[in-house]
Write an enzyme that holds these catalytic residues in place. Structure first.
Site, PDB file in Angstrom:
ATOM      1  N   ASP A  97      -5.190   2.786  14.035  1.00 36.35           N
ATOM      2  CA  ASP A  97      -4.249   3.507  13.199  1.00 36.35           C
ATOM      3  C   ASP A  97      -4.831   4.866  12.851  1.00 36.35           C
ATOM      4  O   ASP A  97      -5.720   5.372  13.539  1.00 36.35           O
ATOM      5  CB  ASP A  97      -3.844   2.688  11.968  1.00 36.35           C
ATOM      6  CG  ASP A  97      -4.991   2.474  10.985  1.00 36.35           C
ATOM      7  OD1 ASP A  97      -6.094   3.033  11.193  1.00 36.35           O
ATOM      8  OD2 ASP A  97      -4.790   1.745  10.000  1.00 36.35           O
ATOM      9  N   ARG A 122       0.847  -1.187   0.000  1.00 38.57           N
ATOM     10  CA  ARG A 122       0.000   0.000   0.000  1.00 38.57           C
ATOM     11  C   ARG A 122       0.886   1.241   0.000  1.00 38.57           C
ATOM     12  O   ARG A 122       1.587   1.519   0.975  1.00 38.57           O
ATOM     13  CB  ARG A 122      -0.947   0.026   1.200  1.00 38.57           C
ATOM     14  CG  ARG A 122      -1.799   1.306   1.202  1.00 38.57           C
ATOM     15  CD  ARG A 122      -3.055   1.230   2.035  1.00 38.57           C
ATOM     16  NE  ARG A 122      -2.819   1.178   3.457  1.00 38.57           N
ATOM     17  CZ  ARG A 122      -3.778   1.317   4.388  1.00 38.57           C
ATOM     18  NH1 ARG A 122      -5.034   1.514   4.013  1.00 38.57           N
ATOM     19  NH2 ARG A 122      -3.495   1.232   5.661  1.00 38.57           N
TER      20      ARG A 122
END
Length: 534
Positions: free
Chosen positions: A451, A177
């Site tokens: 996160d 990613r």
């Protein structure tokens, strides 16, 4: 190679109040010559000249779409173009047919990367974005780990067993990613910013030898907000492939649907990337943040405390059922999201609860015809795999699904809105930002692996409650409404900081100074309306 911890440097930012932020990762002095491979800048320069202006234009278009939504012109379904309506279909390669579980984690943590790749999960997503700190050394370490993981040579030293542990050969698909289009990379070209997305993809592709890989180079595209952005990624992949002498469709990808506007443009997005894309993923925590952001002016969207929102709330469930219909119609996978409650090998009660929540959540996604989902811990893999038919559900379509469902159903009669929820949000953003300041992009907080998406949700939820103070009751333990003024929020930040300084949680890193700085930054971001994922 194990990960070395480096203190994170707060990102520099330029912004106009109420508009998205350009987060800039600035290369330290001397780092470009030291850390970038010989010849890379010459490889990157023509790509930068071609694609960075387009990136900046696309981010400006995001700003316009957000402002329009706040004025009442909300994202809406549109009729796909004539080309996208035709009978096109994507052929899923054999190596990607089973993605029932994709383990995800920060790329800069070599031990975690090896453990994920050895977990038996069909896919692993190595993250340079939300769970890795946007700071030069962490990004450098992440890219180094990704390259070694792709070659199968990454290892870490296991202190308990007093030996090096490497990657066991397997068919696990490795996805990288890259950072999103909203992030810029500074210090690479003098006096200029370059797209961090371009920088990340080019940096990995420049050093990859396809002969060493078990499958084509594959990326996860984050934070997209329109089908137009898919054309940027398509052109980047093809330009890099041409520069490397690869077939133009060599690079493959999946893409996250984690913004509210993109939910209305999924089929067009797939069409624009049809030579590369193999699936869509519902990034539901970022999607929740985006949903709040695009409805920030609407008091009906003051959401309940996050952990009282059920996993099948209609604004998730309607999208969760639409995505597989679009993906399966076009031959690609539909992947579900992350379950945040984390298992524990030290707390039996928490462990049992976390795995029960995981099973229920993944079963719901499988019943929605998803082909797989995300997890973040090796102990979750077997349960996640068991919920999804192997290898996928591509042949499954609902007989009478609404092609243009309501993707903005108001969350009425759902969850609780409490002062305790506001306090938990304040505490979490301080702890999360403290983790970032100490080099950790994802932190285990009160049993949840959190996160950047969680941080963004909580910043927005606190701002919502202030903005609509008096119109939506937020109750204390006695059931009495509490006015959510800036003064109250300041007091909550003061109180929660003092609690953390008096007795920090065992998982928290840092010093009193980093906690105080985390508190300062977090409150400032809320008061300054800095709601982009930074």
């Amino acid at each position: 190679m194990s990960t070395t911890s480096h203190p994170a440097v707060p990102v520099s930012m330029t912004k106009t109040k109420g508009t998205p932020v350009f987060a800039v990762n600035q290369a330290p002095a001397g780092a470009v010559g030291r850390d970038l491979a010989p010849g890379f800048l010459e490889f990157l320069a023509p790509l930068h000249r071609r694609f960075t202006p387009r990136q900046q234009s696309l981010v400006a278009e995001r700003r316009r779409a957000l402002e329009e939504s706040h004025w009442g012109n909300k994202p809406a379904h549109g009729f796909p173009s004539a080309e996208a309506r035709n009978g096109w279909r994507i052929e899923l390669p054999e190596w990607c047919r089973d993605q029932r579980n994709q383990m995800t984690g920060p790329a800069d943590d070599a031990e975690l990367v090896v453990k994920m790749l050895n977990s038996g999960a069909p896919g692993v997503m190595l993250d340079l974005e939300d769970s890795t700190v946007n700071e030069w050394d962490h990004q450098r370490q992440g890219v180094e780990n990704i390259l070694q993981a792709l070659r199968g040579s990454l290892h870490y030293f296991d202190k308990k067993r007093d030996r090096n542990v490497g990657i066991t050969p397997s068919a696990t698909v490795i996805w990288t990613r890259a950072r999103g289009l909203h992030i810029s990379q500074g210090g690479v070209f003098a006096g200029e910013l370059t797209s961090a997305s371009l920088f990340d993809v080019a940096r990995v592709a420049f050093l990859v030898d396809p002969a060493e890989l078990k499958h084509p180079l594959s990326f996860y595209i984050p934070k997209s907000e329109s089908a137009e952005e898919a054309l940027w990624w398509r052109d980047v992949f093809q330009a890099i492939a041409e520069a490397r002498g690869w077939p133009k469709n060599y690079i493959k990808c999946m893409a996250l649907v984690e913004s509210h506007p993109l939910a209305f443009q999924m089929e067009e997005f797939l069409y624009n990337l049809r030579e590369h894309i193999l699936g869509l993923n519902l990034g539901r925590w970022d999607y929740m943040a985006s949903l709040i952001h695009f409805n920030l002016e609407d008091a009906r969207w003051v959401l309940p405390d996050r952990n009282t929102i059920p996993h099948d709330v209609p604004f998730f469930q309607n999208l969760r059922e639409l995505m597989p219909e679009i993906c399966h119609k076009r031959g690609v996978l539909s992947i579900g999201g992350m379950t945040a409650l984390y298992p524990s090998r030290e707390d039996a009660e928490l462990n049992a609860r976390a795995l029960a929540v995981l099973e229920k959540d993944k079963k719901n996604e499988a019943d929605s015809l998803m082909d797989g989902a995300w997890t973040g811990h090796p102990d979750q893999n077997a349960i996640a795999l068991a919920q999804f038919p192997a290898p996928n559900q591509l042949a499954s379509r609902r007989a009478h699904i609404e092609r243009y469902p309501d993707l903005r159903p108001v969350p009425e009669g759902v969850g609780q809105r409490t002062l305790g929820g506001t306090r938990a949000a304040v505490r979490t953003v301080i702890r999360y930002r403290n983790g970032v300041l100490n080099g950790r992009g994802a932190s285990l907080l009160d049993g949840y692996m959190e996160d950047l998406a969680t941080d963004r949700i909580y910043r927005l939820m606190i701002a919502q409650r202030m903005r609509h103070n008096g119109r939506v009751p937020i109750l204390d333990d006695a059931g009495i409404p509490v006015a959510h003024t800036p003064e109250l929020i300041t007091r909550l930040f003061d109180e929660e900081l003092e609690k953390l300084l008096a007795k920090p949680a065992r998982a928290d890193l840092g010093t009193p100074e980093t906690f105080r700085e985390a508190r300062r930054q977090s409150q400032a971001m809320i008061m300054n309306e800095e709601f982009d994922p930074i």
